[in-house]
Every structure is written in structure tokens, then in C-alpha cells.
Scaffold this motif. Structure first.
Motif, PDB file in Angstrom:
ATOM      1  N   LEU A   3      18.676   2.252  18.571  1.00 19.20           N
ATOM      2  CA  LEU A   3      19.330   0.384  18.752  1.00 19.20           C
ATOM      3  C   LEU A   3      19.947   0.704  20.136  1.00 19.20           C
ATOM      4  O   LEU A   3      20.641  -0.027  20.722  1.00 19.20           O
ATOM      5  CB  LEU A   3      20.048  -0.148  17.675  1.00 19.20           C
ATOM      6  N   CYS A  23      28.742  -0.841  18.093  1.00 15.92           N
ATOM      7  CA  CYS A  23      27.619  -0.674  16.923  1.00 15.92           C
ATOM      8  C   CYS A  23      29.144  -0.303  16.113  1.00 15.92           C
ATOM      9  O   CYS A  23      28.763  -0.259  14.716  1.00 15.92           O
ATOM     10  CB  CYS A  23      26.593   0.323  16.534  1.00 15.92           C
ATOM     11  N   VAL A  28      27.582  -5.231  15.484  1.00 15.90           N
ATOM     12  CA  VAL A  28      25.611  -5.306  15.707  1.00 15.90           C
ATOM     13  C   VAL A  28      25.583  -5.833  14.698  1.00 15.90           C
ATOM     14  O   VAL A  28      25.501  -4.551  13.091  1.00 15.90           O
ATOM     15  CB  VAL A  28      25.553  -4.523  16.751  1.00 15.90           C
ATOM     16  N   THR A  29      24.469  -6.779  14.312  1.00 11.56           N
ATOM     17  CA  THR A  29      23.605  -6.860  13.060  1.00 11.56           C
ATOM     18  C   THR A  29      22.449  -6.669  13.131  1.00 11.56           C
ATOM     19  O   THR A  29      21.897  -6.942  14.127  1.00 11.56           O
ATOM     20  CB  THR A  29      24.273  -7.622  12.312  1.00 11.56           C
ATOM     21  N   ALA A  30      21.332  -5.870  12.013  1.00 11.84           N
ATOM     22  CA  ALA A  30      19.766  -5.956  12.509  1.00 11.84           C
ATOM     23  C   ALA A  30      19.293  -6.143  10.454  1.00 11.84           C
ATOM     24  O   ALA A  30      19.901  -5.855   9.597  1.00 11.84           O
ATOM     25  CB  ALA A  30      19.562  -4.572  12.458  1.00 11.84           C
ATOM     26  N   TYR A  39      20.390   3.802  14.609  1.00 13.24           N
ATOM     27  CA  TYR A  39      19.144   2.461  13.979  1.00 13.24           C
ATOM     28  C   TYR A  39      18.101   2.653  14.659  1.00 13.24           C
ATOM     29  O   TYR A  39      17.656   2.260  15.567  1.00 13.24           O
ATOM     30  CB  TYR A  39      19.833   0.904  13.863  1.00 13.24           C
ATOM     31  N   VAL A  41      15.346   0.735  16.199  1.00 15.65           N
ATOM     32  CA  VAL A  41      14.775  -0.731  16.293  1.00 15.65           C
ATOM     33  C   VAL A  41      12.657  -1.105  16.379  1.00 15.65           C
ATOM     34  O   VAL A  41      12.788   0.396  17.257  1.00 15.65           O
ATOM     35  CB  VAL A  41      15.120  -0.667  17.539  1.00 15.65           C
ATOM     36  N   ASP A  45      12.627  -6.769  14.368  1.00 19.12           N
ATOM     37  CA  ASP A  45      13.425  -7.253  13.913  1.00 19.12           C
ATOM     38  C   ASP A  45      14.085  -8.262  14.222  1.00 19.12           C
ATOM     39  O   ASP A  45      14.102  -8.775  15.735  1.00 19.12           O
ATOM     40  CB  ASP A  45      14.422  -5.939  14.263  1.00 19.12           C
ATOM     41  N   LEU A  47      18.117  -9.652  15.574  1.00 15.75           N
ATOM     42  CA  LEU A  47      19.037  -8.807  15.851  1.00 15.75           C
ATOM     43  C   LEU A  47      20.774  -9.268  16.228  1.00 15.75           C
ATOM     44  O   LEU A  47      20.300 -10.688  17.016  1.00 15.75           O
ATOM     45  CB  LEU A  47      19.625  -7.618  17.215  1.00 15.75           C
ATOM     46  N   GLU A  48      21.525  -9.251  15.459  1.00 13.00           N
ATOM     47  CA  GLU A  48      22.873 -10.264  15.576  1.00 13.00           C
ATOM     48  C   GLU A  48      23.817  -9.892  16.839  1.00 13.00           C
ATOM     49  O   GLU A  48      24.592  -8.458  15.974  1.00 13.00           O
ATOM     50  CB  GLU A  48      23.366 -11.427  14.471  1.00 13.00           C
ATOM     51  N   LYS A  57      21.722 -14.391  19.259  1.00 15.17           N
ATOM     52  CA  LYS A  57      20.799 -14.086  17.912  1.00 15.17           C
ATOM     53  C   LYS A  57      19.231 -14.076  18.556  1.00 15.17           C
ATOM     54  O   LYS A  57      19.056 -14.571  19.154  1.00 15.17           O
ATOM     55  CB  LYS A  57      20.939 -14.509  17.014  1.00 15.17           C
ATOM     56  N   TYR A  76      12.832  -9.357  23.914  1.00 16.24           N
ATOM     57  CA  TYR A  76      13.362 -10.266  22.955  1.00 16.24           C
ATOM     58  C   TYR A  76      13.350 -11.760  23.443  1.00 16.24           C
ATOM     59  O   TYR A  76      12.564 -11.859  24.513  1.00 16.24           O
ATOM     60  CB  TYR A  76      14.482  -9.626  22.829  1.00 16.24           C
TER      61      TYR A  76
END
Length: 79
Positions: A3, A23, A28-30, A39, A41, A45, A47-48, A57, A76
Motif C-alpha cells: 500500500l 498507515c 488509511v482504510t481499504a 497491505y 493492494v 479496492d 481506499l480512503e 476516497k 485510480y
């Protein structure tokens, strides 16, 4: 791809160390859950990223080791 490296390659975060710290601080959230820098990727996915008051987001479209500056936004899609 890790990530922290993906965030750097996609130019969402300038430096890999900064991505690593984000992180570690759970900014960072997935797919809705906090993740570590290690993590893996995958395409699709969601990601936020939280930068102070601002939240970004994005959905991962591609995972590539080396990408030029002009092609980075194609990795992205903002949601």
C-alpha cells in the motif's frame, strides 16, 4: 504491491515514508477497514485517505511498479 508503495507511485502521497506514517496512524482504510502499510493492494479496492479535515476516497484501477507523472492519475478513480 504494498500500500505505501502504491500511494507513492500513484502520486496520492509524495513520499513513501509519509505514506507509511499515514498507515501507522490509521489514516488509511481499504474497503472500510484500517490497514497497515504492508497491505497488498489489488485492482478494485476502495481506499480512503484522511488528510486533516479532508478525506479522499479512490478506487484502484491498476497496480504498476513504475508509472510516469502524466500517467499516475490513471491508476485510480476518485469517488
Amino acid at each position: 504491491m504494498r500500500l505505501d508503495k502504491w500511494l507513492k507511485v500513484s502520486r496520492l502521497i509524495k513520499r513513501r515514508t509519509v505514506a507509511n506514517e499515514a498507515c501507522d496512524n490509521q489514516r488509511v482504510t481499504a474497503n472500510g477497514r484500517p490497514v497497515k502499510a504492508s497491505y497488498d493492494v489489488k485492482e478494485g479496492d476502495v481506499l480512503e485517505l484522511r488528510f486533516g479535515e479532508r478525506t479522499v476516497k479512490v478506487q484502484v484501477l491498476t497496480v504498476a511498479e513504475h508509472v510516469g507523472k502524466a500517467d499516475a492519475p490513471a491508476m485510480y478513480r476518485e469517488l
